[in-house]
Each structure stands twice: as C-alpha cells, then as structure tokens.
Design a protein around this motif. Structure first.
Motif, mmCIF file in Angstrom:
data_model
loop_
_atom_site.group_PDB
_atom_site.id
_atom_site.type_symbol
_atom_site.label_atom_id
_atom_site.label_comp_id
_atom_site.label_asym_id
_atom_site.label_seq_id
_atom_site.Cartn_x
_atom_site.Cartn_y
_atom_site.Cartn_z
ATOM 1 N N SER A 1 19.624 52.035 3.039
ATOM 2 C CA SER A 1 21.080 52.105 3.130
ATOM 3 C C SER A 1 21.533 52.957 4.317
ATOM 4 C CB SER A 1 21.655 52.701 1.843
ATOM 5 O OG SER A 1 21.343 51.888 0.738
ATOM 6 N N VAL A 2 22.646 52.554 4.916
ATOM 7 C CA VAL A 2 23.252 53.326 6.007
ATOM 8 C C VAL A 2 24.008 54.495 5.397
ATOM 9 C CG1 VAL A 2 24.905 53.296 7.911
ATOM 10 C CG2 VAL A 2 23.483 51.280 7.458
ATOM 11 N N HIS A 3 23.739 55.693 5.882
ATOM 12 C CA HIS A 3 24.459 56.877 5.442
ATOM 13 C C HIS A 3 25.711 57.022 6.298
ATOM 14 C CE1 HIS A 3 25.380 61.037 4.473
ATOM 15 N NE2 HIS A 3 24.564 60.900 3.429
ATOM 16 N N LEU A 4 26.813 57.467 5.703
ATOM 17 C CA LEU A 4 28.074 57.626 6.417
ATOM 18 C C LEU A 4 27.920 58.528 7.644
ATOM 19 C CD1 LEU A 4 31.125 57.173 6.639
ATOM 20 C CD2 LEU A 4 31.428 59.110 5.098
ATOM 21 N N ILE A 5 27.189 59.616 7.517
ATOM 22 C CA ILE A 5 26.993 60.539 8.653
ATOM 23 C C ILE A 5 26.198 59.850 9.754
ATOM 24 C CG2 ILE A 5 25.888 62.690 9.380
ATOM 25 C CD1 ILE A 5 26.568 63.778 6.552
ATOM 26 N N GLN A 6 25.194 59.089 9.392
ATOM 27 C CA GLN A 6 24.382 58.337 10.350
ATOM 28 C C GLN A 6 25.277 57.386 11.158
ATOM 29 O OE1 GLN A 6 21.847 55.662 8.217
ATOM 30 N NE2 GLN A 6 20.517 55.236 9.957
ATOM 31 N N ALA A 7 26.144 56.660 10.486
ATOM 32 C CA ALA A 7 27.041 55.717 11.152
ATOM 33 C C ALA A 7 28.025 56.442 12.067
ATOM 34 C CB ALA A 7 27.792 54.892 10.118
ATOM 35 N N ARG A 8 28.568 57.555 11.617
ATOM 36 C CA ARG A 8 29.515 58.315 12.448
ATOM 37 C C ARG A 8 28.857 58.871 13.703
ATOM 38 N NH1 ARG A 8 33.278 61.803 8.288
ATOM 39 N NH2 ARG A 8 34.414 60.010 7.479
ATOM 40 N N LEU A 9 27.653 59.426 13.561
ATOM 41 C CA LEU A 9 26.952 59.982 14.715
ATOM 42 C C LEU A 9 26.604 58.889 15.726
ATOM 43 C CD1 LEU A 9 24.625 62.562 12.935
ATOM 44 C CD2 LEU A 9 26.590 63.069 14.408
ATOM 45 N N ALA A 10 26.169 57.744 15.253
ATOM 46 C CA ALA A 10 25.843 56.641 16.157
ATOM 47 C C ALA A 10 27.091 56.117 16.853
ATOM 48 C CB ALA A 10 25.148 55.520 15.388
ATOM 49 N N HIS A 11 28.201 56.088 16.145
ATOM 50 C CA HIS A 11 29.462 55.637 16.739
ATOM 51 C C HIS A 11 29.872 56.553 17.891
ATOM 52 C CE1 HIS A 11 33.386 53.800 17.028
ATOM 53 N NE2 HIS A 11 33.939 54.985 16.921
ATOM 54 N N ARG A 12 29.627 57.841 17.735
ATOM 55 C CA ARG A 12 29.967 58.810 18.789
ATOM 56 C C ARG A 12 28.981 58.791 19.948
ATOM 57 N NH1 ARG A 12 31.589 63.935 15.029
ATOM 58 N NH2 ARG A 12 33.473 62.993 14.156
ATOM 59 N N ALA A 13 27.743 58.408 19.676
ATOM 60 C CA ALA A 13 26.683 58.402 20.702
ATOM 61 C C ALA A 13 26.607 57.019 21.340
ATOM 62 C CB ALA A 13 25.352 58.799 20.078
ATOM 63 N N THR A 14 27.647 56.641 22.051
ATOM 64 C CA THR A 14 27.739 55.294 22.614
ATOM 65 C C THR A 14 26.642 54.998 23.632
ATOM 66 O OG1 THR A 14 29.314 56.064 24.266
ATOM 67 C CG2 THR A 14 30.220 55.150 22.228
ATOM 68 N N GLU A 15 26.108 56.010 24.285
ATOM 69 C CA GLU A 15 25.059 55.780 25.283
ATOM 70 C C GLU A 15 23.719 55.405 24.653
ATOM 71 O OE1 GLU A 15 24.661 59.852 23.816
ATOM 72 O OE2 GLU A 15 26.405 58.792 24.597
ATOM 73 N N GLY A 16 23.575 55.545 23.355
ATOM 74 C CA GLY A 16 22.312 55.242 22.692
ATOM 75 C C GLY A 16 22.143 53.794 22.270
#
Length: 108
Positions: free
Chosen positions: A23-38
C-alpha cells in the motif's frame, strides 16, 4: 516505510502493509510529489502474472518492479508511466502504486 528488499505476500484480507510493493503511505506520496526531480518517464514493456513489470525508461535503461498484485490492471503493457525509485512509486495516469525495485538494466 520499510527498507526490506524482498517481495512479501499479504496476509488474507485487505492489505494493511506499507512495505515496498504493497500500500502507498500518505507520507510517501506527499514526499514523492514534492521531489519532482526524482520521477523518470517510461513505458511498460512487459507485465508478468507474478506481480513483476519491466519499465523501459525513455532516457535509456530499464527497471524491474514488483507489486503484490498483478500490475497488468494498474499499468498494462504499453502504458506510459513515471517511476520514482527513491520513494518506490509507479504512477500510471493519476494512480499511484507502491512498488519494490527488483533490478536495473542500464544497458537497455
């Protein structure tokens, strides 16, 4: 989020795990959304019934991913996707799927 590098099946019932490939964790999704270069753009070139999929990156190389369910319904072969390897996410359209990175092929 656990750093366990092996595929792990779910217990019966709805998945309650936030291990890679579950499952996708909410914090995981938020951090990835902010790390657009990744994020790396690619095309799903192969989906297997064992939950693995191979994504060919548009800028070269490929990656093999695993999810505890068959990825064909989430990211069918030929689909354009984005992969965030650091946060272990596969994005197909607006849908996010937590994945485990199994292998890289930089020669592809």
């Amino acid at each position: 989020m656990s750093a366990d590098p092996t595929p792990a099946p779910c217990t019966p019932g709805p998945c309650q795990s936030y291990r890679p490939g579950h499952s996708v964790h909410l914090i995981q999704a938020r951090l990835a959304h902010r790390a657009t270069e990744g994020w790396t753009d690619g095309i799903v070139c192969q989906v297997r019934p064992d939950g693995t999929a191979v994504v060919d990156y548009l800028d070269g190389g490929s990656v093999t991913l695993w999810h505890h369910h068959d990825l064909a319904a989430r990211a069918p072969q030929g689909s354009p996707v984005r992969v965030h390897e650091h946060y272990r996410l596969l994005a197909c359209g607006r849908a996010l799927t937590c994945v485990l990175v199994l292998a890289h092929d930089d020669e592809h």
